[in-house]
Every structure is written in C-alpha cells, then in structure tokens.
Design a protein around this motif. Sequence first.
Motif, PDB file in Angstrom:
ATOM      1  N   PHE A 183      -1.610   7.075  -3.697  1.00  0.00           N
ATOM      2  CA  PHE A 183      -0.230   6.904  -3.211  1.00  0.00           C
ATOM      3  C   PHE A 183       0.651   8.081  -3.602  1.00  0.00           C
ATOM      4  O   PHE A 183       1.363   8.647  -2.755  1.00  0.00           O
ATOM      5  N   ILE A 184       0.595   8.474  -4.871  1.00  0.00           N
ATOM      6  CA  ILE A 184       1.424   9.580  -5.357  1.00  0.00           C
ATOM      7  C   ILE A 184       1.016  10.897  -4.697  1.00  0.00           C
ATOM      8  O   ILE A 184       1.863  11.710  -4.300  1.00  0.00           O
ATOM      9  N   PHE A 185      -0.304  11.114  -4.551  1.00  0.00           N
ATOM     10  CA  PHE A 185      -0.788  12.353  -3.932  1.00  0.00           C
ATOM     11  C   PHE A 185      -0.324  12.454  -2.481  1.00  0.00           C
ATOM     12  O   PHE A 185       0.188  13.496  -2.051  1.00  0.00           O
ATOM     13  N   LEU A 186      -0.502  11.365  -1.702  1.00  0.00           N
ATOM     14  CA  LEU A 186      -0.098  11.377  -0.297  1.00  0.00           C
ATOM     15  C   LEU A 186       1.418  11.456  -0.141  1.00  0.00           C
ATOM     16  O   LEU A 186       1.917  11.903   0.899  1.00  0.00           O
ATOM     17  N   THR A 198       6.141  -6.843   7.672  1.00  0.00           N
ATOM     18  CA  THR A 198       7.196  -5.823   7.779  1.00  0.00           C
ATOM     19  C   THR A 198       6.601  -4.424   7.742  1.00  0.00           C
ATOM     20  O   THR A 198       7.000  -3.539   8.506  1.00  0.00           O
ATOM     21  N   ILE A 199       5.620  -4.213   6.853  1.00  0.00           N
ATOM     22  CA  ILE A 199       4.989  -2.894   6.724  1.00  0.00           C
ATOM     23  C   ILE A 199       4.228  -2.520   7.997  1.00  0.00           C
ATOM     24  O   ILE A 199       4.277  -1.382   8.460  1.00  0.00           O
ATOM     25  N   VAL A 200       3.531  -3.496   8.584  1.00  0.00           N
ATOM     26  CA  VAL A 200       2.741  -3.247   9.786  1.00  0.00           C
ATOM     27  C   VAL A 200       3.621  -2.759  10.937  1.00  0.00           C
ATOM     28  O   VAL A 200       3.170  -2.001  11.805  1.00  0.00           O
ATOM     29  N   GLN A 201       4.891  -3.152  10.944  1.00  0.00           N
ATOM     30  CA  GLN A 201       5.804  -2.779  12.022  1.00  0.00           C
ATOM     31  C   GLN A 201       6.413  -1.388  11.846  1.00  0.00           C
ATOM     32  O   GLN A 201       7.127  -0.908  12.731  1.00  0.00           O
ATOM     33  N   ILE A 202       6.167  -0.731  10.708  1.00  0.00           N
ATOM     34  CA  ILE A 202       6.682   0.627  10.496  1.00  0.00           C
ATOM     35  C   ILE A 202       6.057   1.564  11.524  1.00  0.00           C
ATOM     36  O   ILE A 202       4.822   1.642  11.627  1.00  0.00           O
ATOM     37  N   LYS A 227       1.728   7.351   8.640  1.00  0.00           N
ATOM     38  CA  LYS A 227       1.610   7.773   7.247  1.00  0.00           C
ATOM     39  C   LYS A 227       2.439   6.884   6.346  1.00  0.00           C
ATOM     40  O   LYS A 227       1.967   6.452   5.279  1.00  0.00           O
ATOM     41  N   GLU A 228       3.684   6.595   6.750  1.00  0.00           N
ATOM     42  CA  GLU A 228       4.549   5.736   5.947  1.00  0.00           C
ATOM     43  C   GLU A 228       3.965   4.331   5.851  1.00  0.00           C
ATOM     44  O   GLU A 228       4.057   3.674   4.800  1.00  0.00           O
ATOM     45  N   ARG A 229       3.346   3.866   6.930  1.00  0.00           N
ATOM     46  CA  ARG A 229       2.726   2.534   6.931  1.00  0.00           C
ATOM     47  C   ARG A 229       1.586   2.484   5.905  1.00  0.00           C
ATOM     48  O   ARG A 229       1.479   1.532   5.125  1.00  0.00           O
ATOM     49  N   VAL A 230       0.747   3.511   5.909  1.00  0.00           N
ATOM     50  CA  VAL A 230      -0.373   3.570   4.964  1.00  0.00           C
ATOM     51  C   VAL A 230       0.143   3.640   3.527  1.00  0.00           C
ATOM     52  O   VAL A 230      -0.377   2.972   2.621  1.00  0.00           O
ATOM     53  N   LEU A 231       1.178   4.462   3.317  1.00  0.00           N
ATOM     54  CA  LEU A 231       1.749   4.605   1.980  1.00  0.00           C
ATOM     55  C   LEU A 231       2.286   3.271   1.457  1.00  0.00           C
ATOM     56  O   LEU A 231       2.053   2.908   0.296  1.00  0.00           O
TER      57      LEU A 231
END
Length: 392
Positions: free
Chosen positions: A127-130, A305-309, A313-317
Amino acid sequence: MIVTALIFLIILSALVLIHELGHFLVAKRLNIKVEEFGFGLPPRIVGIKRGETLYSINWLPIGGFVKLYGEDDAGSGSVKLKNKSEKLKIKDTNRAFFARSVWQRAAVVVAGVVMNTVLAVIIFYAFIFLSGFRTELPLLSDHHFFGVNQTVKTDITIDAVEKKSPAALAGIPQGAQVTQINDQKVLDVDAFTTQIKKSAGKEISISYIDPNSKKNVVKTLIPRVNPPKGQGALGVSLFGLRTAVLTYQTPLQKIFSGVIHPANLLVYNFEIMGQLVKAAVKEHNAAPLSEGVSGPVGIFSIVGTIVQIPDMKERVLQLLNLAGILSISLAFFNILPIPALDGGRFFFILIEGIFGKKINPKYEALAHTIGMAVLLTLILLVTFKDIFQFIL
C-alpha cells in the motif's frame, strides 16, 4: 452487488484462512496431530484426506478452522475414543494438543495472531509503495504519528447550498471543496466565515475543487449584507476536515514503513476509541461509541463504496488499505485476554505456566462458552446497528 459480495468474501476468507494456517503450520511443525483443516464453516460439502489430515470445503464460505487432536472447548483437552473396545496408543496421546508443554501449546495458539500481523505488514508495504510513500488520514485529534514526516491540512467542504442564495446563483455545488478566497488560501472554517463576513456587499472570488470533475473552478459572487435568518452571507453550510499527510521520505522510514504504518494505525485507533468511550460515559449515551464500531454489514458497505471508485489504482489502494486494517485489527483483538479468543486461551496457558498447574477444564470451558456468547451478542448488536445505518 455481486462484485462487492465476492470481494467482501475473498477478503474476510483470506484473513481468517491465513489466521488458521498459522495454527496449522505450527501444529504440524511440533508434530501435533491435525485432524481437519477446513475452508469455510460446517456443514461440510466435501473432504479429501491426505495422510492423517482431512482437508474440507464447507458450506459457509467465510474463513476456516483447524481441528487439533485432543483439543476440546477448554483447550486442556481429552481424547474421545470411537468405541469402548478401542485402546489409546501412547504415541497417539503424545501427539495430542493437551499433552504438549506450555510453550508448545502457547506457540500454536498465538501463531494465528502472528500470521495476521505478518500479513498486515506485507499488505501495508504494498500500500505504501503504490502510494508513493505518501498517504493521508483523517485527523480527529491532535495526534502525532511516529516514524514518519507529518503535516496537517484542513479541507473546507460545502455541505449544503440554499436555493436562490449567492452561492446557488453562482453555481457552486454541494460537496465543493473550497481552496481560496480572493487568491488567499483558506486555513479553516472560522477563517473562511470571518473573511466572508468582512466581504459582505463586495465582489469576491472563490476557488474550489468541483466534486464531480475534480477540477479547480473559480467563481465570483457578492456575499449578502442582510441574509435570511440561518442562511449566512453565502447561503451555505460548511464542515472542516483536518487531514494528516504522512510522508515516508528517508531510507530508514521507507524500509520500516510497512511496520510503522499499522503500528501508528493501532495506536491512533486506540486513542480515538478511548475518546469515544469517554464521550459515551460523559453523555450517558452509547451512540458515540456505537458509531465508531462496524461489523460485517458495515465492512460490506465500505467494500461497496470502494468498488464504485472510478480510478482503478485508487480502488486497489483502498482495498489494500481495508484488508491491512482488518488484518491488524483481527490480530490485535484476537490476542486480548478475552475468553473464546486466542488471547483468552493463551491467558489460561500462561496461568498454567506461572503456577505450574492447569485450571480446572470445566471452569475454563465455561469461561470460553460465556465469552463466545457475549461476543456473538455484541456481533449481533453491531450488525443490527449497521443494517439500520447503511440499509434502512
């Protein structure tokens, strides 16, 4: 909904299976007989026996379990024979969980917690690396995070816009994040309100980030001198959100970021929970505390909520962040000395190690039974709260 459900089940199942895999691997390493390693919870769909262990797939696809030879509800154990004519071999007794030393039983019990902790560290390294070694957290107190460079920013967001108000006529939408007034940075809600009052009757420019396009927009308008009661000069309501911007800059910070970040999250969440408990006690109302706790339904809603982003990349993060938080939380709460949890079993083993005598298995089993009943009741209460909050 189907995608959300699949991701939800994958995350929870992975976290619990990793936890149970810890018990399994350490038990195998110590030559303790493992009778069954199951994916999901019974009833069983199918089972395949490899050697002495049955590997099963069960109907409830959440998590898994490990059944050790000679382990009962109390953990001190006994071996039940299938029929009275069957004789128990000494070598089999030696491989029973209850027959092992204090340190071996303790190692098996805490192995699940260790696995969840290691998984959380791996997830947060990714998470931090990405994230480019930079992340943000809502700042609900004057908390200082250790081992990382920290700055604080305040976002001023328009929560509502009154009809026919200067803001509405200028086309400023609900959800707009205000950044500047007359080319001057907005620091907080109080500074924003003061500046608007001083500018009443005069033309001003307001810069904001549009909630839909995410682009910076500039509008000119004139705050009212005598606005309707309760509306204010612009006709908007605001809320300010303070955010801690955490940046891992030095080589040492980057090397330990995967360990530092979950540790910071635990300390910070513990501090916030303490504040919620104080607020609940002070107000004689459990609402502040209950709002800070979520169960399976709440987690499902967060996944949705996350799935709808829109940004992949932001969704995966955010999915990584959620999985990491759940894994470290599972490790932390499981090691607490609460009966029915690993920490409760470890506590009884620790007492045995200190005093050299096992606690009566009946009392230990009773403690675990009561602990499980309390935990299930709390889970049900939180679930009902989440249903009313997120669904109704």
